[in-house]
Design a protein around this motif. Structure first.
Motif, PDB file in Angstrom:
ATOM      1  N   LEU A 146      48.049  53.302  33.794  1.00 37.56           N
ATOM      2  CA  LEU A 146      47.429  53.060  35.104  1.00 37.56           C
ATOM      3  C   LEU A 146      46.044  52.470  34.892  1.00 37.56           C
ATOM      4  N   LYS A 147      45.803  51.329  35.491  1.00 38.95           N
ATOM      5  CA  LYS A 147      44.475  50.718  35.432  1.00 38.95           C
ATOM      6  C   LYS A 147      43.947  50.514  36.846  1.00 38.95           C
ATOM      7  N   ILE A 148      42.744  51.009  37.086  1.00 36.62           N
ATOM      8  CA  ILE A 148      42.053  50.817  38.350  1.00 36.62           C
ATOM      9  C   ILE A 148      40.740  50.104  38.048  1.00 36.62           C
ATOM     10  N   ALA A 149      40.533  48.955  38.654  1.00 33.61           N
ATOM     11  CA  ALA A 149      39.293  48.194  38.485  1.00 33.61           C
ATOM     12  C   ALA A 149      38.419  48.363  39.721  1.00 33.61           C
ATOM     13  N   SER A 150      37.135  48.114  39.584  1.00 32.10           N
ATOM     14  CA  SER A 150      36.188  48.373  40.674  1.00 32.10           C
ATOM     15  C   SER A 150      35.130  47.273  40.738  1.00 32.10           C
ATOM     16  N   TYR A 151      34.748  46.927  41.957  1.00 35.96           N
ATOM     17  CA  TYR A 151      33.601  46.054  42.186  1.00 35.96           C
ATOM     18  C   TYR A 151      32.458  46.884  42.751  1.00 35.96           C
ATOM     19  N   VAL A 152      31.243  46.545  42.341  1.00 35.76           N
ATOM     20  CA  VAL A 152      30.042  47.141  42.904  1.00 35.76           C
ATOM     21  C   VAL A 152      29.260  46.034  43.612  1.00 35.76           C
ATOM     22  N   VAL A 181      34.476  42.387  48.385  1.00 35.39           N
ATOM     23  CA  VAL A 181      35.798  41.775  48.509  1.00 35.39           C
ATOM     24  C   VAL A 181      35.728  40.331  48.038  1.00 35.39           C
ATOM     25  N   ASN A 182      36.874  39.812  47.658  1.00 34.54           N
ATOM     26  CA  ASN A 182      36.946  38.448  47.165  1.00 34.54           C
ATOM     27  C   ASN A 182      36.504  37.470  48.247  1.00 34.54           C
TER      28      ASN A 182
END
Length: 528
Positions: A395-401, A507-508
């Protein structure tokens, strides 16, 4: 005497936003020339290159690497192209060919929230946009219809668990894609620890749409959708050509010429053999990525009375956690991106620290798992068994700050030259207090994710920054373009790109950039 021009409008950059502008203007019966620094390569060739390329997780690798138009990384020429000299590596993963970087994007097509446009007014941080959500909403809708976006009409995308938000004038063009097993399991688990999980709006077709087939879940949306179910920037470029626009490839613009009246009069481009060509137009649009656009402006010495060209670079920088969990989740079935944890996307906390968004990485993990096990000395039958066991539980969860515009983060010109004798771009990038203050909460979430999924092992360094790859304003003293994306210094020069966004959100930015590009093209069409 009537002055002759080569075109009504010249668009520099044949990617998704340059294509949107060119297609809109061509539809308005304007004569348009699109200048693209790289080649025109068809999907079948790119899919073949991907299949024959060794490292499947290297999204830039399979794409053309030209000495006259290097991409940003992974190649004989591109690896030496961008000079990242700041504390954090900043080589945004972009491509130079017809269609641009959206050949290998994940297809995320978020609208910004109304509060994202008023960050300073509401939270005392950053700066406000000179336009707001309500004004952009119809353009968001048109952008979604052109791109063909699938999404949920019932989600509260602010992550607060309320009614559908932000408001929409129409439903999404296509219904959301059914969730993969991984997506549903993660959504169920994180809801037990207080998180709001929502569908990620996406540029994938969930039914036949404008010549695109329904997504078949091939799971290589990045680096390339093999069947064209996912929208890519070559499509609007070809729409423009079909309506009469002229596309010139391998044309590297290196100078924008200014007249005595401060208006732009011409562009100069080089061919791969170094020959220089000059073209004139009434209006000009630069749509050449957040690194290449300031590089061109700085080389030309234009649009910079504010001193802001190249400054305030904002990446979607963040962290990620990869884990082996107790129960099988079967990552790698279906699309590579599908869901998002938006609990910390908006709220009064933004007066203290940046927002946070966590999202799933649903890429097939077999290669990552196999390399790890081989490095541990696992071989033979045990290797086969462990790959099956561990890959099912990956399981991989990526995050933006959220980051704020900061003049210290910038693109400048290097003293070193490329194959055409043009300056290479140099980037300086770091993270500052507003973003850093979000880290305890982000890492706390990671701890919660480990516990709720019963993770036995964390496979990566969660303390390492993961770089990724935005100024628009009312005041010419502190911004490069106005609310219409027109440069303050030159009335007939516009910039189509996410590099003009006054804030990054989490968000993108592509859909917002596309909406602004359509709005800009309508204005230009009325003036030309």
């Amino acid at each position: 005497m009537t002055r002759e021009y080569d075109a009504d409008v010249i668009v520099i950059g044949g990617g998704i936003l340059g294509g949107a502008v060119a297609a809109s203007l061509s539809q308005q019966r304007k004569s348009v020339i699109v200048l693209e620094s790289g080649p025109d390569v068809r999907r079948a060739s790119l899919v073949s290159a991907f299949r024959n390329y060794g490292n499947k997780s290297d999204y830039n690798g399979p794409y053309p690497d030209q000495p006259w138009a290097p991409k940003s990384s992974t190649g004989k020429y591109s690896d030496q192209y961008i000079e990242s000299v700041g504390p954090i590596l900043q080589k945004p993963s972009y491509l130079r060919l017809v269609g641009g970087t959206t050949w290998h994007w994940g297809g995320a097509t978020w609208r910004m929230l109304p509060n994202d446009f008023r960050l300073h007014s509401l939270y005392g941080q950053g700066r406000d946009w000179p336009v707001g959500y309500d004004e952009l909403e119809p353009w968001y809708q048109l952008a979604e219809e052109q791109i063909g976006v699938s999404g949920s009409d019932t989600d509260d995308q602010s992550g607060q668990g309320g009614q559908p938000f932000p408001h929409r004038s129409k439903p999404y063009p296509m219904k959301q894609q059914p969730w993969a097993y991984l997506t549903q399991q993660v959504a169920d688990k994180v809801s037990t620890i207080g998180h709001q999980f929502v569908d990620e709006p996406n540029a994938r077709a969930t039914r036949p749409y404008a010549g695109r087939p329904t997504c078949a879940g091939n799971n290589n949306c990045a680096p390339i959708c093999p069947i064209g179910a996912q929208f890519s920037g070559d499509r609007p470029v070809y729409w423009a050509v079909d309506q009469g626009a002229k596309l010139l490839t391998n044309a590297v613009v290196y100078r924008i010429e200014r007249g005595a009246d401060r208006k732009i009069t011409a562009v100069h481009y080089k061919t791969p053999d170094g020959k220089s060509v000059r073209l004139t137009a009434r209006y000009f649009v630069i749509a050449a990525h957040g690194v290449e656009t300031p590089k061109l402006l700085l080389m030309s010495g234009i649009a910079n009375s504010s001193g802001q060209v190249g400054r305030n670079m904002m990446g979607h920088t963040g962290r990620s956690i990869a884990m082996l969990v107790k129960d099988p989740l079967w990552a790698g079935r279906g699309p590579t991106q599908q869901g998002s944890i938006n609990t910390r996307r908006d709220g009064t906390f933004r007066s203290e620290h940046g927002s946070i968004r966590h999202f799933l990485d649903n890429t097939v993990p077999n290669e990552i798992i196999a390399r790890r096990l081989i490095d541990q000395g696992v071989v033979g039958k045990e290797l086969d068994e462990r790959i099956r066991h561990d890959a099912a539980r990956y399981l991989k969860i990526a995050s933006y700050v959220e980051v704020l515009p900061d003049a210290r983060n910038r693109v400048t010109l290097s003293a070193n030259k490329d194959a055409l004798g043009l300056p290479k771009p140099q980037t300086t990038y770091d993270m500052f207090d507003y973003s850093l203050r979000a880290l305890p909460r982000l890492l706390g979430d990671y701890g919660d994710f480990q516990r709720v999924f019963n993770a036995s092992d964390v496979l990566n360094d969660v303390n390492a920054w993961v770089p990724s790859s935005h100024i628009m304003g009312n005041d010419p003293k502190d911004s490069v373009v106005d609310r219409d994306c027109r440069t303050h210094d030159h009335a007939n020069l516009f910039i189509a790109g996410t590099g003009v966004h006054p804030s990054s959100s989490v968000v993108n930015p592509t859909l917002t950039g596309y909406a602004l590009a359509l709005r800009m093209a309508k204005l230009i069409g009325a003036e030309v």
